[in-house]
Enzyme design. Sequence first.
Site, PDB file in Angstrom:
ATOM      1  N   ARG A   1     -12.961  15.591   8.304  1.00 19.36           N
ATOM      2  CA  ARG A   1     -13.680  15.966   7.076  1.00 19.36           C
ATOM      3  C   ARG A   1     -15.134  16.299   7.387  1.00 19.36           C
ATOM      4  O   ARG A   1     -15.748  15.660   8.224  1.00 19.36           O
ATOM      5  CB  ARG A   1     -13.643  14.808   6.070  1.00 19.36           C
ATOM      6  CG  ARG A   1     -12.314  14.693   5.367  1.00 19.36           C
ATOM      7  CD  ARG A   1     -12.263  13.493   4.456  1.00 19.36           C
ATOM      8  NE  ARG A   1     -11.211  12.587   4.879  1.00 19.36           N
ATOM      9  CZ  ARG A   1     -11.092  11.341   4.458  1.00 19.36           C
ATOM     10  NH1 ARG A   1     -11.954  10.831   3.602  1.00 19.36           N
ATOM     11  NH2 ARG A   1     -10.105  10.585   4.892  1.00 19.36           N
TER      12      ARG A   1
ATOM     13  N   GLY B   1     -14.063   4.703  10.295  1.00 13.90           N
ATOM     14  CA  GLY B   1     -12.755   4.839  10.936  1.00 13.90           C
ATOM     15  C   GLY B   1     -12.462   6.325  10.939  1.00 13.90           C
ATOM     16  O   GLY B   1     -13.371   7.127  11.147  1.00 13.90           O
TER      17      GLY B   1
ATOM     18  N   HIS C   1     -13.315   2.805   0.031  1.00 15.78           N
ATOM     19  CA  HIS C   1     -13.338   1.669   0.972  1.00 15.78           C
ATOM     20  C   HIS C   1     -14.031   0.454   0.364  1.00 15.78           C
ATOM     21  O   HIS C   1     -14.577  -0.390   1.084  1.00 15.78           O
ATOM     22  CB  HIS C   1     -14.095   2.029   2.273  1.00 15.78           C
ATOM     23  CG  HIS C   1     -13.572   3.235   2.987  1.00 15.78           C
ATOM     24  ND1 HIS C   1     -14.390   4.232   3.460  1.00 15.78           N
ATOM     25  CD2 HIS C   1     -12.327   3.590   3.333  1.00 15.78           C
ATOM     26  CE1 HIS C   1     -13.670   5.168   4.052  1.00 15.78           C
ATOM     27  NE2 HIS C   1     -12.405   4.793   3.984  1.00 15.78           N
TER      28      HIS C   1
ATOM     29  N   GLY D   1     -11.580   7.984   8.224  1.00 14.48           N
ATOM     30  CA  GLY D   1     -12.466   8.280   7.099  1.00 14.48           C
ATOM     31  C   GLY D   1     -13.660   7.359   7.273  1.00 14.48           C
ATOM     32  O   GLY D   1     -13.518   6.309   7.882  1.00 14.48           O
TER      33      GLY D   1
ATOM     34  N   ASN E   1     -14.798  -0.762  17.410  1.00 11.51           N
ATOM     35  CA  ASN E   1     -14.408  -0.536  18.805  1.00 11.51           C
ATOM     36  C   ASN E   1     -15.305   0.370  19.632  1.00 11.51           C
ATOM     37  O   ASN E   1     -15.264   0.315  20.850  1.00 11.51           O
ATOM     38  CB  ASN E   1     -12.981   0.031  18.846  1.00 11.51           C
ATOM     39  CG  ASN E   1     -11.985  -0.955  18.273  1.00 11.51           C
ATOM     40  OD1 ASN E   1     -11.877  -2.068  18.764  1.00 11.51           O
ATOM     41  ND2 ASN E   1     -11.298  -0.570  17.210  1.00 11.51           N
TER      42      ASN E   1
ATOM     43  N   LYS F   1       3.315   0.702   3.102  1.00 12.27           N
ATOM     44  CA  LYS F   1       2.991  -0.352   4.063  1.00 12.27           C
ATOM     45  C   LYS F   1       3.038  -1.684   3.339  1.00 12.27           C
ATOM     46  O   LYS F   1       2.726  -1.741   2.147  1.00 12.27           O
ATOM     47  CB  LYS F   1       1.580  -0.139   4.627  1.00 12.27           C
ATOM     48  CG  LYS F   1       1.458   1.086   5.497  1.00 12.27           C
ATOM     49  CD  LYS F   1       0.064   1.153   6.091  1.00 12.27           C
ATOM     50  CE  LYS F   1      -0.260   2.587   6.471  1.00 12.27           C
ATOM     51  NZ  LYS F   1      -1.665   2.860   6.593  1.00 12.27           N
TER      52      LYS F   1
ATOM     53  N   GLY G   1     -16.172   1.679  14.106  1.00 17.27           N
ATOM     54  CA  GLY G   1     -17.237   0.679  13.998  1.00 17.27           C
ATOM     55  C   GLY G   1     -16.950  -0.583  14.791  1.00 17.27           C
ATOM     56  O   GLY G   1     -17.850  -1.187  15.379  1.00 17.27           O
TER      57      GLY G   1
ATOM     58  N   MET H   1     -12.381   9.559  17.813  1.00 17.37           N
ATOM     59  CA  MET H   1     -13.630   9.256  18.510  1.00 17.37           C
ATOM     60  C   MET H   1     -13.406   8.874  19.970  1.00 17.37           C
ATOM     61  O   MET H   1     -14.223   9.182  20.832  1.00 17.37           O
ATOM     62  CB  MET H   1     -14.376   8.146  17.741  1.00 17.37           C
ATOM     63  CG  MET H   1     -15.731   7.796  18.283  1.00 17.37           C
ATOM     64  SD  MET H   1     -16.807   9.201  18.673  1.00 17.37           S
ATOM     65  CE  MET H   1     -17.623   9.496  17.124  1.00 17.37           C
ATOM     66  N   ARG H   2     -12.272   8.225  20.270  1.00 19.84           N
ATOM     67  CA  ARG H   2     -12.016   7.845  21.667  1.00 19.84           C
ATOM     68  C   ARG H   2     -11.929   9.076  22.559  1.00 19.84           C
ATOM     69  O   ARG H   2     -12.481   9.111  23.660  1.00 19.84           O
ATOM     70  CB  ARG H   2     -10.716   7.037  21.782  1.00 19.84           C
ATOM     71  CG  ARG H   2     -10.867   5.614  21.278  1.00 19.84           C
ATOM     72  CD  ARG H   2      -9.527   4.971  21.059  1.00 19.84           C
ATOM     73  NE  ARG H   2      -8.792   5.671  19.988  1.00 19.84           N
ATOM     74  CZ  ARG H   2      -7.692   5.185  19.409  1.00 19.84           C
ATOM     75  NH1 ARG H   2      -7.179   4.048  19.811  1.00 19.84           N
ATOM     76  NH2 ARG H   2      -7.102   5.849  18.447  1.00 19.84           N
TER      77      ARG H   2
ATOM     78  N   ASN I   1       0.873  -1.172   0.000  1.00 20.65           N
ATOM     79  CA  ASN I   1       0.000   0.000   0.000  1.00 20.65           C
ATOM     80  C   ASN I   1       0.916   1.230   0.000  1.00 20.65           C
ATOM     81  O   ASN I   1       1.464   1.600   1.031  1.00 20.65           O
ATOM     82  CB  ASN I   1      -0.891  -0.055   1.249  1.00 20.65           C
ATOM     83  CG  ASN I   1      -1.864   1.107   1.311  1.00 20.65           C
ATOM     84  OD1 ASN I   1      -1.804   2.021   0.496  1.00 20.65           O
ATOM     85  ND2 ASN I   1      -2.757   1.061   2.289  1.00 20.65           N
TER      86      ASN I   1
ATOM     87  N   ARG J   1      -2.579  -1.938  -3.429  1.00 18.59           N
ATOM     88  CA  ARG J   1      -3.813  -1.202  -3.212  1.00 18.59           C
ATOM     89  C   ARG J   1      -3.738   0.076  -4.046  1.00 18.59           C
ATOM     90  O   ARG J   1      -2.748   0.808  -3.989  1.00 18.59           O
ATOM     91  CB  ARG J   1      -3.944  -0.821  -1.741  1.00 18.59           C
ATOM     92  CG  ARG J   1      -5.151   0.042  -1.520  1.00 18.59           C
ATOM     93  CD  ARG J   1      -5.124   0.685  -0.159  1.00 18.59           C
ATOM     94  NE  ARG J   1      -6.302   1.517  -0.015  1.00 18.59           N
ATOM     95  CZ  ARG J   1      -6.319   2.661   0.636  1.00 18.59           C
ATOM     96  NH1 ARG J   1      -5.222   3.120   1.199  1.00 18.59           N
ATOM     97  NH2 ARG J   1      -7.413   3.361   0.733  1.00 18.59           N
TER      98      ARG J   1
ATOM     99  N   GLU K   1      -8.587  -5.442   4.760  1.00 17.66           N
ATOM    100  CA  GLU K   1      -8.394  -5.077   3.355  1.00 17.66           C
ATOM    101  C   GLU K   1      -7.169  -5.756   2.751  1.00 17.66           C
ATOM    102  O   GLU K   1      -7.177  -6.153   1.589  1.00 17.66           O
ATOM    103  CB  GLU K   1      -8.290  -3.556   3.227  1.00 17.66           C
ATOM    104  CG  GLU K   1      -9.626  -2.875   3.503  1.00 17.66           C
ATOM    105  CD  GLU K   1      -9.520  -1.397   3.811  1.00 17.66           C
ATOM    106  OE1 GLU K   1      -9.755  -0.593   2.915  1.00 17.66           O
ATOM    107  OE2 GLU K   1      -9.190  -1.057   4.966  1.00 17.66           O
TER     108      GLU K   1
END
Lengths: 401, 290
Positions: free
Chosen positions: A241, A210, A180, A212, A335, A14, A333, A284-285, A7, A91, A385
């Site tokens: 975003r 996530g 995605h 995004g 966690n 990666k 989603g 989000m955490r 990727n 990817r 993925e």
Amino acid sequence: MKVLVINSGSSSLKYQLYDMTTEAVLAKGMVERIGMDSSILTHKPTGKEPVTEVSEILEHNTAIRKVLDKLTDKVSGVLESIDEIQAVGHRVVHGGEYFKASSLVDAQAKEEVRKLIDLAPLHNPAAMMGINATEANMPGVPQVVVFDTAFHQTMPEKAYLYPIPRVLYNKYKVRRYGAHGTSHHYVSQKAAEFLGKPIESLKIITCHIGNGASLTAVEGGVSIDTSMGMTPLEGLMMGTRSGDLDPAIVPYVMNKEDLTVNEVNSMLNKHSGLLAISGISSDMREITDGMANGEPNATLAFQMYEYRLRKYIGSYAAAMNGVDAIVFTAGVGENSIIVREKVCENLTYLGVELDKSLNAVRSDDPRRISSATSKVEVLVVPTNEELVIARDTYRLVNEQL
Amino acid sequence: MKFTKIGLVGVGTVGQGIAEMLAKSGLEVHMLEDSGEKLDAAIATISNGLDKQIEKWGITSSEKKLILGRLRRAESVEDMASCQLVIESTTEEIDNKKIIIRKLDEICSPEVILASTTSTLSLTELAGACTHPERIIGMHFLIPMTEIDVVEVVRGIRTSDETIQNARSFLEETLHKKGIQVYESPGLVTTRLICILINEAVAVLAEGIATAEDIDASMRDGYDFKYGPLEMCDRFGLDSVNAALSRMFKEYGELKYRPNYLLKKMVRAGQFGVKTGEGFFRYNKDGVRV
């Protein structure tokens, strides 16, 4: 067969090495800060000590060479020789309208990926660098490209066109492509398997949320609509975003604040979303922590995020005239117990009934979080993925052999 | 030719803009100034400018960190030897520029492009100081460098085709800017045309035909300029516009380049525009009109 999955970003790369006989990960890692004299290579061989190395890596060619060196290293390596790698999967963010599925890399495929640079100026050039660097370091090894957009190519015209002058589609291919796709495809299939029902008979809404985030309406196993648009800015409220907004805001704000096109682009992509509303974080955490501490802006950010997500679920249920399963995946989603809980709490009109104790279970396996009497199945399915890329690569290369 | 390290000699107003723009494009910039204090001041100004951009949502604070991380302090001109391109952006003094270019010519291997940002001095004269005049080129960036996507690429009499080609591919592929080829001549295209407009606007003001505000509004709104000619002059610096006009007047000998007396008077009074807070209009320390 051993398959290397790559990727490539503009300054990062990666990788994961799979043994496809067992689908086991032999090693993974990443190279960061490519182009600098202090690039960082982190290599994590399965069952061995991870290695971090700082050196000068000026381009992707060198980055791949260093990765191959690590994979065959006496101490941290997992291969005797690089010849053991029989295929490489990449990817690629944008496959445009040309790529409706993964494809073997040949001159034609490379040319098509190159042509799409105009639509994904940040991402496709990086993928091209990865492909060329692989070719240079591993001549003759078959390569496969797997696209984030391919799964959504089944969307009908009424879903992918924007109600703007048609000439813009004809001239520049301005339309919805989504993103995605690899993840939406994977988790929808996993969900059908988990439910023990043929995917052809199911209406599934997949929520890849996530940093995004996008939603897809998967009807009969194919994507019929998705929330990201021509670029990954459309749709849900995300970490930084904005997601959907009135397009007239853009020229209005540009005029009032004397902003350039780059500035307004950066504002909507990097300074909006959870970060803008909470003033705390894009994560989000930290938002849910802030909410627990009674922080009003964090609470508002969470409420907006959840509300917009729930509206999209409602609209996709309407798009498919029903929904059999809602699937949560990716960082948030998989966690965030509270995001799932709050979304489901207000979907009772659809017949959603959450089992709070199941929702609170943490696991790496696909699982049901709705109650036995719920009319809609609600699942958490961890995405993978890289594995999809490895599988597609394995399949296409095998077919060719 | 792959460009990763760029040398920059002289980090005044123009140099700072170039340094920031190069670092934003992912390049390492090795900056040289007369003193450590000047270099500190330049980096501080760039850093403040980046903070303003964060406030305007143009960049994020992590992007600022990355950009500043690419700005390196050169200790001496010898540090430029490892760069693939060196840009000279010192004040418009031909003798000083000659000394710098000659020194760079000595220490940099012959394939390294040596560029000057001058728009009014002779490149050929600068190149005359070198053993490899074919690699001397002009690159005239316009302010604000990060926003303006056009660069004048200036050919001196001995600049080689290869140098031009490499410089243009650097501008187009690495910086994503359009390179316009211009043959050496005082003021090139941009400075020559804009200075005439500004000088004429100053004349209109001096003759009492319209107020500064109205002159600018007519041109800004009437012809869709971002700024009117007088505000442009304030932003370039009245001293710089006066100097450019004077040099063109001297070179071409034509009256149309003679700086208007009002411009000269204001320069003598130290009213240089944005940088002193006062020119045809008034500005706060952030360069915003008040």
